[in-house]
Motif scaffolding. Sequence first.
Motif, PDB file in Angstrom:
ATOM      1  N   VAL A  56       0.859  -1.161  -0.234  1.00  0.00           N
ATOM      2  CA  VAL A  56       0.111   0.082  -0.132  1.00  0.00           C
ATOM      3  C   VAL A  56       1.007   1.262   0.018  1.00  0.00           C
ATOM      4  O   VAL A  56       1.750   1.350   0.903  1.00  0.00           O
ATOM      5  N   ASN A  57       0.728   2.174  -1.040  1.00  0.00           N
ATOM      6  CA  ASN A  57       1.623   3.211  -1.019  1.00  0.00           C
ATOM      7  C   ASN A  57       0.995   4.591  -0.462  1.00  0.00           C
ATOM      8  O   ASN A  57      -0.198   4.327   0.214  1.00  0.00           O
ATOM      9  N   SER A  58       1.479   5.703  -0.724  1.00  0.00           N
ATOM     10  CA  SER A  58       1.031   6.934  -0.016  1.00  0.00           C
ATOM     11  C   SER A  58      -0.382   7.257  -0.396  1.00  0.00           C
ATOM     12  O   SER A  58      -1.274   7.644   0.363  1.00  0.00           O
ATOM     13  N   ARG A  59      -0.926   7.016  -1.635  1.00  0.00           N
ATOM     14  CA  ARG A  59      -2.293   7.129  -2.212  1.00  0.00           C
ATOM     15  C   ARG A  59      -3.123   6.293  -1.434  1.00  0.00           C
ATOM     16  O   ARG A  59      -4.376   6.554  -1.114  1.00  0.00           O
ATOM     17  N   GLY A  60      -2.882   4.965  -1.333  1.00  0.00           N
ATOM     18  CA  GLY A  60      -3.729   3.918  -0.585  1.00  0.00           C
ATOM     19  C   GLY A  60      -3.998   4.326   0.833  1.00  0.00           C
ATOM     20  O   GLY A  60      -4.949   4.332   1.534  1.00  0.00           O
ATOM     21  N   TRP A  61      -2.670   4.916   1.530  1.00  0.00           N
ATOM     22  CA  TRP A  61      -3.030   5.206   2.962  1.00  0.00           C
ATOM     23  C   TRP A  61      -3.772   6.560   3.025  1.00  0.00           C
ATOM     24  O   TRP A  61      -4.463   6.576   4.144  1.00  0.00           O
ATOM     25  N   ARG A  62      -3.604   7.423   2.029  1.00  0.00           N
ATOM     26  CA  ARG A  62      -4.241   8.672   2.216  1.00  0.00           C
ATOM     27  C   ARG A  62      -5.692   8.341   2.232  1.00  0.00           C
ATOM     28  O   ARG A  62      -6.704   8.824   2.855  1.00  0.00           O
ATOM     29  N   LEU A  63      -5.955   7.265   1.178  1.00  0.00           N
ATOM     30  CA  LEU A  63      -7.436   6.882   1.004  1.00  0.00           C
ATOM     31  C   LEU A  63      -8.141   6.394   2.333  1.00  0.00           C
ATOM     32  O   LEU A  63      -9.286   6.693   2.805  1.00  0.00           O
ATOM     33  N   TYR A  64      -7.186   5.301   3.092  1.00  0.00           N
ATOM     34  CA  TYR A  64      -7.514   4.903   4.228  1.00  0.00           C
ATOM     35  C   TYR A  64      -7.740   5.993   5.244  1.00  0.00           C
ATOM     36  O   TYR A  64      -8.818   5.848   6.330  1.00  0.00           O
ATOM     37  N   LEU A  98      -5.428  -1.973  -5.170  1.00  0.00           N
ATOM     38  CA  LEU A  98      -6.339  -1.978  -6.356  1.00  0.00           C
ATOM     39  C   LEU A  98      -6.973  -0.479  -6.357  1.00  0.00           C
ATOM     40  O   LEU A  98      -6.933   0.126  -7.732  1.00  0.00           O
ATOM     41  N   LEU A  99      -7.424   0.120  -5.565  1.00  0.00           N
ATOM     42  CA  LEU A  99      -7.981   1.347  -5.411  1.00  0.00           C
ATOM     43  C   LEU A  99      -6.951   2.414  -5.809  1.00  0.00           C
ATOM     44  O   LEU A  99      -7.235   3.591  -6.619  1.00  0.00           O
ATOM     45  N   GLN A 100      -5.798   2.315  -5.002  1.00  0.00           N
ATOM     46  CA  GLN A 100      -4.659   3.243  -5.271  1.00  0.00           C
ATOM     47  C   GLN A 100      -4.233   3.035  -6.759  1.00  0.00           C
ATOM     48  O   GLN A 100      -3.955   4.102  -7.446  1.00  0.00           O
ATOM     49  N   SER A 101      -4.356   2.061  -7.322  1.00  0.00           N
ATOM     50  CA  SER A 101      -3.905   1.940  -8.878  1.00  0.00           C
ATOM     51  C   SER A 101      -4.824   2.810  -9.756  1.00  0.00           C
ATOM     52  O   SER A 101      -4.463   2.975 -10.968  1.00  0.00           O
ATOM     53  N   CYS A 102      -5.943   2.684  -9.300  1.00  0.00           N
ATOM     54  CA  CYS A 102      -7.114   3.325 -10.132  1.00  0.00           C
ATOM     55  C   CYS A 102      -6.723   4.933 -10.311  1.00  0.00           C
ATOM     56  O   CYS A 102      -7.496   5.471 -10.943  1.00  0.00           O
ATOM     57  N   GLU A 103      -6.102   5.412  -9.101  1.00  0.00           N
ATOM     58  CA  GLU A 103      -5.913   6.749  -9.100  1.00  0.00           C
ATOM     59  C   GLU A 103      -7.015   7.809  -9.217  1.00  0.00           C
ATOM     60  O   GLU A 103      -7.171   8.628 -10.027  1.00  0.00           O
ATOM     61  N   PRO A 108     -15.306   4.277  -4.865  1.00  0.00           N
ATOM     62  CA  PRO A 108     -16.107   3.756  -5.946  1.00  0.00           C
ATOM     63  C   PRO A 108     -17.619   3.522  -5.611  1.00  0.00           C
ATOM     64  O   PRO A 108     -17.822   3.415  -4.439  1.00  0.00           O
ATOM     65  N   PRO A 109     -18.485   3.646  -6.423  1.00  0.00           N
ATOM     66  CA  PRO A 109     -19.777   3.311  -6.069  1.00  0.00           C
ATOM     67  C   PRO A 109     -19.896   2.046  -5.141  1.00  0.00           C
ATOM     68  O   PRO A 109     -19.666   1.233  -5.732  1.00  0.00           O
ATOM     69  N   PRO A 110     -20.773   1.777  -4.128  1.00  0.00           N
ATOM     70  CA  PRO A 110     -20.750   0.716  -3.600  1.00  0.00           C
ATOM     71  C   PRO A 110     -21.643  -0.407  -4.340  1.00  0.00           C
ATOM     72  O   PRO A 110     -21.375  -1.495  -4.120  1.00  0.00           O
TER      73      PRO A 110
END
Length: 312
Positions: A56-64, A98-103, A108-110
Amino acid sequence: MQTSTFGAIDSPWQTKQLQIIVTEHEALPKWFRMTDGPIGNHPLNALKTLLTQHGVNSRGWRLYLDYGDALFAPLAAYWFERHGKGREGVVAAHWLRLLQSCEMDVLPPPELVASMSQWRVPGNQLDAVPPLFLRAAWKSCTAAQYSDDGIDGFIEAELIPIAQWFFRSGAYKTTDAGRLKAGLESLKRLRRESVAMEARKLGADEWPPILRKFESGAYRMLALTSESQLLEEGAQMGHCVGTFGDHCRFEALRIFSVQYKKTGRRVATLAIPLSHNSCRLKFSEKMKFEIKNEIKNNLFSRVQRAGAGKSL
């Protein structure tokens, strides 16, 4: 922290009740067997380091940080169950990657996330989903939310069929990035091209029959080997077999029209899921048990003689 319950979403692709009650950032530390309590009670660096070790990179961490455990709510009823207790942290890390790779930087819609349980993803592995495919589906679902049909209609009629083809046919391993970046419409064209190519190889057949026809008592069973034949059978019999084209193309499923030998009148539709040279029979209409049993015994012996993928 405010406690929230993830309950029903008004969509056929969302379960009626997701069994997860969380504080905003409580679930992920527990899944990784960290100290009980919300994220405020944990050293942030320790959790971030743990997620980094899982890719998990910085983008994924920020999402969390931004969305907390709400990120995982639509996954709870399917993906976590498939991987078993104790694997929740690994599934969550796959989802963040997966989410972080979508940028996209938003959720996403549930309804889209919940529909992924219908995609036939190999091994139920989230890391088998190409990020560009999810991104294309995501953008199309967002657009559908503003259409007259709405997102539910789009998911049922368009997204799930294309996703099932994409994964069952193996296209997820061979489709180039340019095609994926072009969006779902480009994948629809690819699917049509793929189906047409396979049809040319098989002649009039769109999938190879294991048996062309067989008879049992007063009945004749005729193999249905194209989507047009399935559509005709469904129209005549008043059921949904016309939608089973991709099941026959990409799965070990064969379908027969059951007809009276003397008159040719259709009386039932027979679905045969094949597995390891055996079969299970599913009839669309009520027939006497002894007739079903006679057909089954007759068919099973023929299937054994024919062998998977060969026709008589």
